[in-house]
Scaffold this motif. Sequence first.
Motif, short mmCIF file in Angstrom:
data_model
loop_
_atom_site.label_atom_id
_atom_site.label_comp_id
_atom_site.label_asym_id
_atom_site.label_seq_id
_atom_site.Cartn_x
_atom_site.Cartn_y
_atom_site.Cartn_z
N PHE A 1 -81.07 -6.32 -1.74
CA PHE A 1 -81.52 -7.04 -0.53
C PHE A 1 -83.05 -7.18 -0.22
O PHE A 1 -83.50 -6.40 -0.60
CB PHE A 1 -80.69 -6.68 0.70
CG PHE A 1 -80.52 -5.48 1.06
CD1 PHE A 1 -81.56 -4.78 1.58
CD2 PHE A 1 -79.11 -4.71 0.38
CE1 PHE A 1 -81.32 -3.21 1.90
CE2 PHE A 1 -79.23 -3.25 0.75
CZ PHE A 1 -80.12 -2.60 1.17
N ASP A 2 -83.43 -8.14 0.28
CA ASP A 2 -84.93 -8.29 0.60
C ASP A 2 -85.26 -7.48 1.96
O ASP A 2 -84.43 -8.00 3.07
CB ASP A 2 -85.36 -9.45 0.63
CG ASP A 2 -85.47 -10.13 -0.85
OD1 ASP A 2 -85.30 -9.65 -1.89
OD2 ASP A 2 -85.22 -11.38 -0.95
N ASP A 3 -86.20 -6.96 2.02
CA ASP A 3 -86.62 -6.07 3.57
C ASP A 3 -86.91 -7.47 4.46
O ASP A 3 -86.58 -7.10 5.87
CB ASP A 3 -88.01 -5.42 3.23
CG ASP A 3 -87.73 -3.95 2.76
OD1 ASP A 3 -86.50 -3.86 2.42
OD2 ASP A 3 -88.63 -3.39 2.55
N GLY A 4 -87.31 -8.63 4.02
CA GLY A 4 -87.23 -9.53 5.09
C GLY A 4 -86.06 -10.18 5.84
O GLY A 4 -86.23 -10.81 6.83
N ASN A 5 -85.17 -9.67 5.12
CA ASN A 5 -83.54 -10.03 5.91
C ASN A 5 -83.08 -9.00 6.47
O ASN A 5 -81.98 -8.93 7.05
CB ASN A 5 -82.67 -10.55 4.66
CG ASN A 5 -83.22 -11.91 4.06
OD1 ASN A 5 -83.62 -12.73 4.84
ND2 ASN A 5 -82.82 -11.84 2.93
N LEU A 6 -83.94 -7.86 6.78
CA LEU A 6 -83.24 -6.76 7.45
C LEU A 6 -83.78 -6.51 9.01
O LEU A 6 -84.56 -7.41 9.32
CB LEU A 6 -83.97 -5.47 6.96
CG LEU A 6 -83.59 -5.06 5.29
CD1 LEU A 6 -84.18 -3.83 5.30
CD2 LEU A 6 -81.96 -5.09 5.25
N HIS A 7 -82.73 -6.23 9.70
CA HIS A 7 -83.07 -5.94 11.25
C HIS A 7 -83.08 -4.27 11.67
O HIS A 7 -82.26 -3.67 11.21
CB HIS A 7 -81.87 -6.75 12.19
CG HIS A 7 -81.75 -8.26 11.55
ND1 HIS A 7 -81.99 -9.10 12.33
CD2 HIS A 7 -81.07 -8.56 10.49
CE1 HIS A 7 -81.60 -10.31 11.85
NE2 HIS A 7 -80.82 -10.09 10.79
N VAL A 8 -83.93 -4.16 12.31
CA VAL A 8 -84.31 -2.71 12.62
C VAL A 8 -84.10 -2.35 14.07
O VAL A 8 -84.70 -2.98 14.89
CB VAL A 8 -85.76 -2.27 12.15
CG1 VAL A 8 -86.00 -0.67 12.44
CG2 VAL A 8 -86.04 -2.62 10.86
N PHE A 9 -83.26 -1.44 14.11
CA PHE A 9 -82.95 -1.00 15.75
C PHE A 9 -83.30 0.48 15.91
O PHE A 9 -82.94 1.17 15.07
CB PHE A 9 -81.26 -1.42 15.97
CG PHE A 9 -80.86 -2.67 15.64
CD1 PHE A 9 -80.88 -3.59 16.52
CD2 PHE A 9 -80.37 -2.97 14.37
CE1 PHE A 9 -80.57 -5.02 16.54
CE2 PHE A 9 -79.89 -4.05 14.05
CZ PHE A 9 -80.10 -5.27 15.25
N ASP A 10 -83.66 0.85 17.16
CA ASP A 10 -83.90 2.12 17.42
C ASP A 10 -82.73 3.02 17.75
O ASP A 10 -81.67 2.42 17.50
CB ASP A 10 -84.90 2.08 18.54
CG ASP A 10 -84.16 1.59 20.06
OD1 ASP A 10 -83.15 1.54 20.03
OD2 ASP A 10 -85.17 1.42 20.91
N ASP A 11 -83.13 4.26 18.13
CA ASP A 11 -81.88 5.27 18.03
C ASP A 11 -80.97 4.81 19.00
O ASP A 11 -79.96 5.49 19.35
CB ASP A 11 -82.31 6.41 18.21
CG ASP A 11 -83.29 6.75 19.52
OD1 ASP A 11 -83.68 6.07 20.01
OD2 ASP A 11 -83.59 8.04 19.67
N ALA A 12 -81.28 3.85 20.23
CA ALA A 12 -80.52 3.78 21.29
C ALA A 12 -79.89 2.36 21.02
O ALA A 12 -79.00 1.66 21.72
CB ALA A 12 -81.40 3.47 22.60
N GLY A 13 -80.08 1.71 19.87
CA GLY A 13 -79.55 0.59 19.30
C GLY A 13 -80.13 -0.65 19.74
O GLY A 13 -79.61 -1.72 19.62
N LYS A 14 -81.37 -0.56 20.34
CA LYS A 14 -82.26 -1.88 20.76
C LYS A 14 -83.16 -2.30 19.58
O LYS A 14 -83.64 -1.33 18.81
CB LYS A 14 -82.96 -1.48 21.89
CG LYS A 14 -83.86 -2.53 22.33
CD LYS A 14 -84.48 -2.12 23.77
CE LYS A 14 -85.44 -3.42 24.33
NZ LYS A 14 -86.12 -2.79 25.65
N ARG A 15 -83.18 -3.62 19.48
CA ARG A 15 -83.99 -4.20 18.37
C ARG A 15 -85.27 -4.04 18.48
O ARG A 15 -85.96 -3.95 19.41
CB ARG A 15 -83.92 -5.77 18.39
CG ARG A 15 -84.54 -6.72 17.35
CD ARG A 15 -84.43 -7.99 17.62
NE ARG A 15 -85.10 -8.75 16.46
CZ ARG A 15 -84.36 -8.93 15.34
NH1 ARG A 15 -83.06 -8.57 15.02
NH2 ARG A 15 -85.06 -9.54 14.18
#
Length: 339
Positions: A322-336
Motif C-alpha cells: 500500500f502507498d503511504d499517501g493512503n494511510l491515516h495516522v492516529f495518536d495513542d488516544a486514537g485522535k487523527r
Amino acid sequence: MTTSTFVKLDGIAKRWNGQLGVEGITLDIPEGSFTALLGPSGCGKSTTLRLLAGLELPDEGQILIDGKDVTTSAASDRNLSMVFQSYALFPHLSVAENVMFGLKVRRVPKQERLEKLHRALEITGLLGYEGRKPGELSGGQRQRVALARAIVAGQRLCLMDEPLSNLDAKLRNAVRKDIKKLQRDLGITVVYVTHDQTEAMSMADTVVLMKDGHIQQVGSPEDLYSRPNNTFVAEFVGAPPMALIESTALEGFGDDKTIGIRAENIQIVPAGTGRMRCKVNESEFLGAETLIGLDHDGTSGLCVLQPGLSLMPEGDEVEINFDDGNLHVFDDAGKRLAG
C-alpha cells in the motif's frame, strides 16, 4: 439549497438520575438539508432527536428553530412533523383518515384537506389506497402512509426516528430513495436518526456520528469516510471498516501510533515484494468482488478487495502492499494526526 442555519442546538445536555444521555451537543443544521444522526445503540442519537422534538427537555443548553428559542416549548409549538419507526398509524382508520387526521384536528377546511391528501398520496405512490386500513397494507406501504401524513402537515422541519428499521432489505432500499426524493422535491429540512451507516451515507448531506452521548464528527459522508477524526469514526464508517495497524508493525512510524488503511487501498503482491506478510482468515464472495480477510500481529480488520470471484484458502500466506499517501495516522488516544 440555502445555507442559513435553520436548527441550532447549543451546548445541549440531558441526564437521567445522574446517568449521561447526551453532553455538549452543539450543531447547526441548514434549511433544506438532510442531516443524519448516526451511531450505535445507546449513543444518544434518539435522545438528541427527542430533545429537538420537545418530547424531552434538556438540562443544559439552548435549542432554536428558525431563530426562535424553543428550548422549553411544547412539541406542538415547534412547527415540525415526525415519522416514527413504528409508523404510529390508527389501525381502525383508513389511509385517507390517517393522513388527514392532524388536519382534521386543526380544523383545516374539508376542500383543503382533500387537496393536500391527493397531493401527498400522489407523491408517495398511494393513490387508489385511500380506503384501505393499515392492516391491509405491506410494511413499505404503511411507512409511505406515515410519510404522506408528514407531507400534509406542511412543516419545514421533519424528524425521522429509524423509519426503515421494520422493513426488509429490498423495501428499505426503495423507501430510502422515496424519502430522499421527497426531501429534495419539497425542500424540507430532515433530521434522520439511524444506526445503519448505509442509510446515513447514501441519504444525508451531513452525517453526525455519535458515541456515548457525544458527537465524534460532523461532516459530509465523504469527509467521515476519507478523513475520520478518530479511530472510532474510522472503524464505524465504511464497509468493510478501516483496518487499524499498530505503528510498531510498520517501519518509519515510531511507537504509540495507530495506522489506518482502507481495503480498496491494499494490494496483494508477489512474494518478496510486499510490506507485510499476512495469513488469510476468510474469503467472502460479494458478487462484483471478493473480500479477503487477513491476519497479522498488531492489526485489526485487515482485509483486501479482489475483483470478481477470487476465493483464497484459509491459512494461505500472502504479501500486501500500500502507498503511504493512503494511510491515516492516529495518536495513542486514537485522535487523527494532521495530514
